[in-house]
Design a protein around this motif. Structure first.
Motif, PDB file in Angstrom:
ATOM      1  N   ARG A 172       0.559  -1.029  -0.175  1.00 14.64           N
ATOM      2  CA  ARG A 172      -0.132  -0.223   0.061  1.00 14.64           C
ATOM      3  C   ARG A 172       1.062   1.229  -0.609  1.00 14.64           C
ATOM      4  N   LYS A 173       0.316   2.125  -0.048  1.00 16.27           N
ATOM      5  CA  LYS A 173       0.925   3.674  -0.347  1.00 16.27           C
ATOM      6  C   LYS A 173       0.879   3.747   1.275  1.00 16.27           C
ATOM      7  N   PRO A 174       1.990   4.272   2.249  1.00 13.33           N
ATOM      8  CA  PRO A 174       3.077   5.220   1.077  1.00 13.33           C
ATOM      9  C   PRO A 174       3.965   4.479   0.675  1.00 13.33           C
ATOM     10  N   PHE A 179       3.565   3.771  -6.645  1.00 11.01           N
ATOM     11  CA  PHE A 179       3.959   4.741  -7.358  1.00 11.01           C
ATOM     12  C   PHE A 179       4.711   4.684  -8.468  1.00 11.01           C
ATOM     13  N   GLU A 180       6.110   3.629  -8.565  1.00 10.68           N
ATOM     14  CA  GLU A 180       6.726   3.395  -9.176  1.00 10.68           C
ATOM     15  C   GLU A 180       6.203   2.451 -10.117  1.00 10.68           C
ATOM     16  N   VAL A 200      -2.339  12.970   4.045  1.00 14.86           N
ATOM     17  CA  VAL A 200      -0.317  13.609   3.870  1.00 14.86           C
ATOM     18  C   VAL A 200       0.279  11.981   4.302  1.00 14.86           C
ATOM     19  N   LEU A 201       0.138  11.029   4.607  1.00 19.27           N
ATOM     20  CA  LEU A 201       1.048  10.229   5.219  1.00 19.27           C
ATOM     21  C   LEU A 201       1.079   9.445   4.066  1.00 19.27           C
ATOM     22  N   GLY A 206       4.339   9.148   0.600  1.00 11.86           N
ATOM     23  CA  GLY A 206       4.289   8.510   0.067  1.00 11.86           C
ATOM     24  C   GLY A 206       5.217   9.365  -1.427  1.00 11.86           C
ATOM     25  N   ALA A 207       4.622   9.931  -2.114  1.00  9.63           N
ATOM     26  CA  ALA A 207       5.043  10.423  -3.299  1.00  9.63           C
ATOM     27  C   ALA A 207       6.086  10.609  -2.896  1.00  9.63           C
TER      28      ALA A 207
END
Length: 241
Positions: A172-174, A179-180, A200-201, A206-207
């Protein structure tokens, strides 16, 4: 010289800038499920719930789903997840003879009928505007594999270049893997992308952890962390970073 430039461009194509987007709270929202649950249980089984009883039961189901959403990795495991969510709902409902007669599959169908999503009004124009700027638009969300169907039902899936869920990514994010994979779907590098989300988390931290510019979407106009670009509607994305 013209031929040489064309050769260089062919060997080193320009990578598109990517816009990554969270789903829930950013592109779509869940319609208030408690009234829908009340209606479905009354219509299907004659079970009458108060507003507080319906809210309590739905809250229990949502809590279970959020803890286990990554288990819905394919149609088979998603069906199992839905069944277990219905069990969590059942445990939280007031016991009654009518409820005792309801089969598990029937309760699962009533639950799913109570969970309806709708796109935020600013989502379609923001996606189309980004694509008009030459950006690739990919969703990166903590969700099970049904997200593509959800986005299709609200009319957003055809506008997107890709959809990546935590269930597909295996985390999961983060965590950066989500993202990759979204960057891979966009064919973009981290430095050529930004990610928009309301957490925010999960979204901002994460980003940043993946080397991507974060943009916090604060629909309730709450201030974001210092140094983080914060917007209140997706229409503000047209203004650029």
């Amino acid at each position: 010289m013209v031929g040489t430039s064309a050769y260089v461009r062919a060997r080193h194509p320009v990578r598109p800038r990517a816009l990554l987007l969270d789903a829930l709270g950013t592109l779509v929202e869940l319609r208030p499920p408690a009234p829908l649950l009340q209606r479905e249980l009354a219509r299907r089984f004659g079970i009458e719930l108060s507003t507080s009883q319906a809210q309590h039961a739905i809250a229990a189901e949502i809590a279970y789903y959020r803890a286990h959403l990554d288990e819905g990795r394919d149609p088979e495991s998603l069906a199992v997840l839905h069944h277990r969510c219905a069990q969590a709902l059942c445990v939280a409902l007031p016991p009654s003879a009518a409820l005792a007669r309801v089969e598990a599959d029937m309760l699962t169908q009533a639950l799913l009928a109570s969970l309806r999503f709708r796109a935020f009004a600013d989502a379609p124009p923001a996606i189309l505007a980004a694509r008009g700027r030459g950006e690739r638009v990919v969703v990166a969300s903590n969700w099970d594999v049904s997200l593509r169907d959800v986005l299709a039902r609200v009319g957003l899936a055809p506008l997107l270049d890709g959809i990546v869920t935590s269930a597909h990514a295996g985390t999961r994010k983060p965590a950066p893997e989500v993202f990759e994979q979204a960057l891979g779907a966009a064919g973009a590098r981290a430095g050529d992308a930004c990610h928009v989300g309301d957490s925010v988390l999960e979204d901002v931290a994460g980003a940043r952890g993946a080397g991507i510019e974060p943009i916090l979407l604060s629909r309730d106009r709450a201030p974001g962390p210092p140094g983080v670009r914060t917007i209140t509607t997706l229409s503000e994305l047209a203004g650029g970073p």
